[in-house]
Design a protein around this motif. Structure first.
Motif, PDB file in Angstrom:
ATOM      1  N   LYS A 275      21.420   5.263 -10.231  1.00  0.00           N
ATOM      2  CA  LYS A 275      20.364   4.682  -9.391  1.00  0.00           C
ATOM      3  C   LYS A 275      19.226   5.695  -9.232  1.00  0.00           C
ATOM      4  O   LYS A 275      19.236   6.515  -8.323  1.00  0.00           O
ATOM      5  N   ARG A 276      18.280   5.602 -10.154  1.00  0.00           N
ATOM      6  CA  ARG A 276      17.074   6.415 -10.114  1.00  0.00           C
ATOM      7  C   ARG A 276      15.870   5.510  -9.928  1.00  0.00           C
ATOM      8  O   ARG A 276      15.960   4.288 -10.105  1.00  0.00           O
ATOM      9  N   ILE A 277      14.740   6.093  -9.582  1.00  0.00           N
ATOM     10  CA  ILE A 277      13.521   5.302  -9.465  1.00  0.00           C
ATOM     11  C   ILE A 277      13.201   4.638 -10.791  1.00  0.00           C
ATOM     12  O   ILE A 277      12.800   3.468 -10.856  1.00  0.00           O
TER      13      ILE A 277
ATOM     14  N   GLY B  71       0.795  -1.227   0.000  1.00  0.00           N
ATOM     15  CA  GLY B  71       0.000   0.000   0.000  1.00  0.00           C
ATOM     16  C   GLY B  71       0.818   1.264   0.000  1.00  0.00           C
ATOM     17  O   GLY B  71       1.697   1.458  -0.829  1.00  0.00           O
ATOM     18  N   GLY B  72       0.544   2.140   0.972  1.00  0.00           N
ATOM     19  CA  GLY B  72       1.155   3.460   1.006  1.00  0.00           C
ATOM     20  C   GLY B  72       2.490   3.532   1.698  1.00  0.00           C
ATOM     21  O   GLY B  72       3.045   4.625   1.856  1.00  0.00           O
ATOM     22  N   ASP B  73       3.048   2.393   2.119  1.00  0.00           N
ATOM     23  CA  ASP B  73       4.368   2.414   2.747  1.00  0.00           C
ATOM     24  C   ASP B  73       5.422   2.803   1.712  1.00  0.00           C
ATOM     25  O   ASP B  73       5.369   2.382   0.553  1.00  0.00           O
ATOM     26  N   THR B  74       6.397   3.586   2.131  1.00  0.00           N
ATOM     27  CA  THR B  74       7.449   4.024   1.210  1.00  0.00           C
ATOM     28  C   THR B  74       8.305   2.844   0.779  1.00  0.00           C
ATOM     29  O   THR B  74       8.795   2.075   1.603  1.00  0.00           O
ATOM     30  N   ALA B  75       8.487   2.702  -0.522  1.00  0.00           N
ATOM     31  CA  ALA B  75       9.301   1.617  -1.077  1.00  0.00           C
ATOM     32  C   ALA B  75      10.678   2.118  -1.487  1.00  0.00           C
ATOM     33  O   ALA B  75      11.689   1.474  -1.200  1.00  0.00           O
ATOM     34  N   LEU B  76      10.723   3.250  -2.191  1.00  0.00           N
ATOM     35  CA  LEU B  76      11.963   3.749  -2.780  1.00  0.00           C
ATOM     36  C   LEU B  76      12.148   5.227  -2.493  1.00  0.00           C
ATOM     37  O   LEU B  76      11.185   5.997  -2.519  1.00  0.00           O
ATOM     38  N   ILE B  77      13.389   5.594  -2.247  1.00  0.00           N
ATOM     39  CA  ILE B  77      13.753   7.009  -2.138  1.00  0.00           C
ATOM     40  C   ILE B  77      14.990   7.213  -3.006  1.00  0.00           C
ATOM     41  O   ILE B  77      15.951   6.435  -2.945  1.00  0.00           O
ATOM     42  N   ALA B  78      14.958   8.224  -3.842  1.00  0.00           N
ATOM     43  CA  ALA B  78      16.114   8.607  -4.654  1.00  0.00           C
ATOM     44  C   ALA B  78      16.183  10.123  -4.653  1.00  0.00           C
ATOM     45  O   ALA B  78      15.355  10.789  -5.297  1.00  0.00           O
TER      46      ALA B  78
ATOM     47  N   ARG C  19      12.945  12.388  -4.329  1.00  0.00           N
ATOM     48  CA  ARG C  19      11.777  11.635  -4.801  1.00  0.00           C
ATOM     49  C   ARG C  19      11.499  10.437  -3.905  1.00  0.00           C
ATOM     50  O   ARG C  19      12.405   9.686  -3.544  1.00  0.00           O
ATOM     51  N   HIS C  20      10.224  10.285  -3.578  1.00  0.00           N
ATOM     52  CA  HIS C  20       9.763   9.152  -2.778  1.00  0.00           C
ATOM     53  C   HIS C  20       8.687   8.415  -3.569  1.00  0.00           C
ATOM     54  O   HIS C  20       7.868   9.032  -4.250  1.00  0.00           O
ATOM     55  N   MET C  21       8.679   7.078  -3.481  1.00  0.00           N
ATOM     56  CA  MET C  21       7.640   6.298  -4.142  1.00  0.00           C
ATOM     57  C   MET C  21       7.144   5.226  -3.180  1.00  0.00           C
ATOM     58  O   MET C  21       7.953   4.478  -2.607  1.00  0.00           O
ATOM     59  N   ASP C  22       5.813   5.161  -3.008  1.00  0.00           N
ATOM     60  CA  ASP C  22       5.280   4.127  -2.130  1.00  0.00           C
ATOM     61  C   ASP C  22       5.046   2.840  -2.913  1.00  0.00           C
ATOM     62  O   ASP C  22       5.151   2.804  -4.144  1.00  0.00           O
ATOM     63  N   TYR C  23       4.726   1.768  -2.190  1.00  0.00           N
ATOM     64  CA  TYR C  23       4.587   0.466  -2.834  1.00  0.00           C
ATOM     65  C   TYR C  23       3.427   0.423  -3.824  1.00  0.00           C
ATOM     66  O   TYR C  23       3.530  -0.213  -4.881  1.00  0.00           O
ATOM     67  N   ALA C  24       2.339   1.097  -3.501  1.00  0.00           N
ATOM     68  CA  ALA C  24       1.195   1.085  -4.417  1.00  0.00           C
ATOM     69  C   ALA C  24       1.557   1.750  -5.749  1.00  0.00           C
ATOM     70  O   ALA C  24       1.234   1.229  -6.829  1.00  0.00           O
ATOM     71  N   ASP C  25       2.232   2.891  -5.672  1.00  0.00           N
ATOM     72  CA  ASP C  25       2.626   3.585  -6.898  1.00  0.00           C
ATOM     73  C   ASP C  25       3.699   2.802  -7.647  1.00  0.00           C
ATOM     74  O   ASP C  25       3.712   2.754  -8.888  1.00  0.00           O
TER      75      ASP C  25
END
Length: 497
Positions: free
Chosen positions: A56-58, A12-19, A22-28
C-alpha cells in the motif's frame, strides 16, 4: 457516477493520502492520476486489464485510479501473494500490463509488459504532465476485477462496475456518517473489497486515508495514535490481536468509528471494545465480495444484539429464501440473497460459476435484475434483524442437533481460554458428527483441552462441546486476514481419511 468522477481535485490542498512519511493532498493526487491516465491511454485499449502488485503505497492507489480513468480494468493483486498465485491472476485475467515494485515483479516467470515503481513509473507520468481528456465510460462498464482469496491457488475474479464501486462508497459513507474531517486507517489489502472501500469512501467524502502495511498489531495501535485516526476497520483476527494491547497514553482516544466484517465478531470482543472505546461507535457488518457489502447493525444495538448482522445497507435489498425460492418465515433458516445495484457482474471468464451464483432476482424484489445467492445460511428474527447461522453447508449435525460452527467458536472464545477458533464436523458413528475444534490460546501459549471443555459446559449444551481440540500457536490466514477455513478443513479431511 464513475470512479474517475470522484472529484479528486475539488478538495484542493486537503490531505488525501498518507503512506509512511509521505503525504499527498487532493490537488496533487488529481494531477498525478490525470498524468498517469494520459500516459496509460497510449498503452491500453478500452477494456484492457492492467494489474497492480505492490504494497500500500501512494503509487499503488494512483495506479489503480489511473487505469480506470484511462478506460482500462484495474486488478489489484494482494502483495502477500507469491509468484505462482500472481501468475494465475495475470493469466486468468488476460492482463496486458503489470505495475508494481521491482522486488515482486522480478519474481515472475511469465513475460508481461511492466511498469516498475520508481524510474519507469515517474517517466511514464512525466509524459503528459498536464493530463488529457479521459475516455468516457458508462457507469455500468467494468472497472475492476477483485480476485477472492482461496487456499487452492485458483481464486476467482469478481467483476465490479464503476457503479458498484461508487455506490459502495456512497452507501458506506451514508450509514457510517463519514465526513471530510475523518481520518481513516487502511490496514487491510486493497485487493480486499473492504480495504479498497476505505480509500474510495475517504475520497468520496474528502476525508484522509492513511495506508499501512503492518507487521505487528502494535503497528496499528501506533498508527491510530500518531495520525489521530477516527475510523478503524478490522476483521475478527485483527480485533483479537488489538484486544491484547494495552492502548496506553490515550492511544485510541481519537477513534469515533470501529467497523467489523469478514467474519462474526465474538461477543466477548464486542463488549471489550465498546468498554475500551466508549466514545466510538462499533458497527457489526456482513458482506461478500460479490455484492461489496450487504448488512450492518446500528451501533446502539451492538451490546443488546451482538449476534446480529443487522439489516440491509443503503442500495441493497436482502431476502432469506428457502430452497424452493419462497421467503423464509421469521426465525426460519434459509439462504441469504442480495439484490440491487451493488450486485457484481459475475465471475471473470467463468460463466458456469457465474450462472450458479448470479441469478434473476426473486419476484418480490423492488430492484429486479440479477441477484447473488450468497450460500450463507441466515435467519431473520422476529425483531426483523438478520442473524448469521453458517457458511454454505458448514452446519454440523451432532447428536441429532444442527449446530452452527459459529455458535461453537463463540462458546469457546467466551471462556477466555481461546483467542481464535474454527469448528468442523467429523463423521462419527455414534453422534452423526463429532465436533473438532482448531484453537489458539491467548498469547500463543499451549491450551488445556479438559479445562476448555469444563469451561464451555458452563454456558453451552453438551452437544456443542468439542470431542477433540487441536491447539495451534495461531490459525492460518487467507491473504485478506481471515481465518483460512478451507485450508483447515482440507487438513482435517486428510487427517481423518
Amino acid at each position: 457516477m464513475r470512479v474517475d468522477e470522484l472529484h479528486l481535485g475539488s478538495r484542493g490542498g486537503d490531505t488525501a493520502l498518507i503512506a509512511g512519511e509521505r503525504h499527498m493532498d487532493y490537488a496533487d493526487l488529481e494531477r498525478q492520476v490525470a498524468a498517469l491516465a494520459a500516459a496509460l491511454a497510449d498503452r491500453l485499449q478500452p477494456g484492457d486489464r492492467a494489474a497492480v502488485w505492490a504494497p500500500k503505497r501512494i503509487e499503488t492507489v494512483v495506479s489503480l485510479l489511473a487505469i480506470m480513468r484511462a478506460g482500462g480494468i484495474a486488478i489489484p493483486i494482494n502483495p502477500v501473494l507469491k509468484a505462482p498465485q500472481a501468475e494465475h491472476i495475470l493469466r486468468d485475467s488476460g492482463a496486458v500490463l503489470l505495475m508494481g515494485d521491482a522486488s515482486r515483479l522480478n519474481t515472475l516467470s511469465v513475460p508481461i509488459p511492466s511498469v516498475v515503481f520508481g524510474e519507469d513509473w515517474d517517466a511514464m507520468a512525466a509524459q503528459h504532465p498536464s493530463g488529457s481528456a479521459q475516455r468516457v465510460r458508462r457507469r455500468a462498464d467494468l472497472a475492476m476485477i477483485l480476485y477472492t482469496s482461496g487456499s487452492t491457488g485458483r481464486p476467482k475474479g469478481v467483476m465490479l462496475s464503476h457503479e458498484n464501486l461508487c455506490l459502495g462508497a456512497e452507501s458506506v459513507a451514508a450509514y457510517l456518517g463519514t465526513q471530510a474531517e475523518d481520518r481513516i486507517l487502511v490496514p487491510l489489502p486493497l485487493s480486499f473489497d473492504y480495504g479498497l472501500n476505505q480509500v474510495l469512501t475517504a475520497f468520496r467524502q474528502g476525508a484522509r486515508a492513511v495506508l499501512i502495511d503492518y507487521l505487528l498489531p502494535r503497528d496499528v495501535e501506533k498508527a491510530v495514535a500518531s495520525h489521530r485516526i477516527t475510523q478503524l476497520p478490522g476483521v475478527p483476527p485483527l480485533w483479537m490481536q488489538l484486544d491484547a494491547l494495552s492502548w496506553d497514553n490515550g492511544a485510541g482516544d481519537s477513534l469515533r468509528t470501529l467497523t467489523n466484517t469478514g467474519g462474526h465478531m465474538p461477543e466477548r470482543l464486542t463488549r471489550a471494545f465498546v468498554a475500551r472505546f466508549p466514545q466510538a461507535r462499533l458497527f457489526l457488518m456482513y458482506g461478500l465480495t460479490e455484492a461489496f457489502r450487504s448488512a450492518y447493525l446500528p451501533p446502539d444495538l451492538a451490546l443488546s444484539k451482538p449476534h446480529s448482522i443487522g439489516s440491509a445497507i443503503p442500495n441493497a435489498e436482502l431476502f432469506v429464501l428457502r430452497a424452493d425460492g419462497t421467503e423464509a418465515a421469521p426465525d426460519e433458516v434459509g439462504e441469504l440473497v442480495h439484490c440491487g445495484p451493488l450486485v457484481a457482474q459475475g465471475y471473470w471468464n467463468d460463466p458456469e460459476r457465474t450462472a450458479a451464483r448470479f441469478r434473476p432476482a426473486p419476484a418480490m424484489s423492488r430492484y429486479g435484475g440479477m441477484a447473488v445467492w450468497s450460500g450463507d445460511r441466515m435467519r431473520r428474527g422476529a425483531d426483523s434483524y438478520l442473524y448469521f447461522e453458517a457458511r454454505g453447508d458448514d452446519m454440523i449435525k451432532a447428536s441429532g442437533n444442527r449446530v452452527s460452527p459459529n455458535e461453537i467458536e463463540e462458546a469457546a472464545q467466551a471462556t477466555g481460554l481461546v483467542s481464535e477458533a474454527a469448528a468442523f464436523g467429523v463423521a462419527d458413528e455414534r453422534t452423526g458428527q463429532a465436533i473438532h475444534l482448531f484453537a489458539a490460546a491467548p498469547g500463543g501459549t499451549g491450551g488445556d483441552t479438559d479445562s476448555l471443555r469444563r469451561a464451555m459446559m458452563k454456558g453451552a449444551p453438551s452437544y456443542m462441546i468439542p470431542a477433540t481440540v487441536e491447539w495451534r500457536e495461531s490459525l492460518p490466514r487467507t491473504p485478506n486476514g481471515k481465518i483460512d477455513r478451507v485450508a483447515l478443513k482440507q487438513e482435517l479431511e486428510v487427517a481423518v481419511a
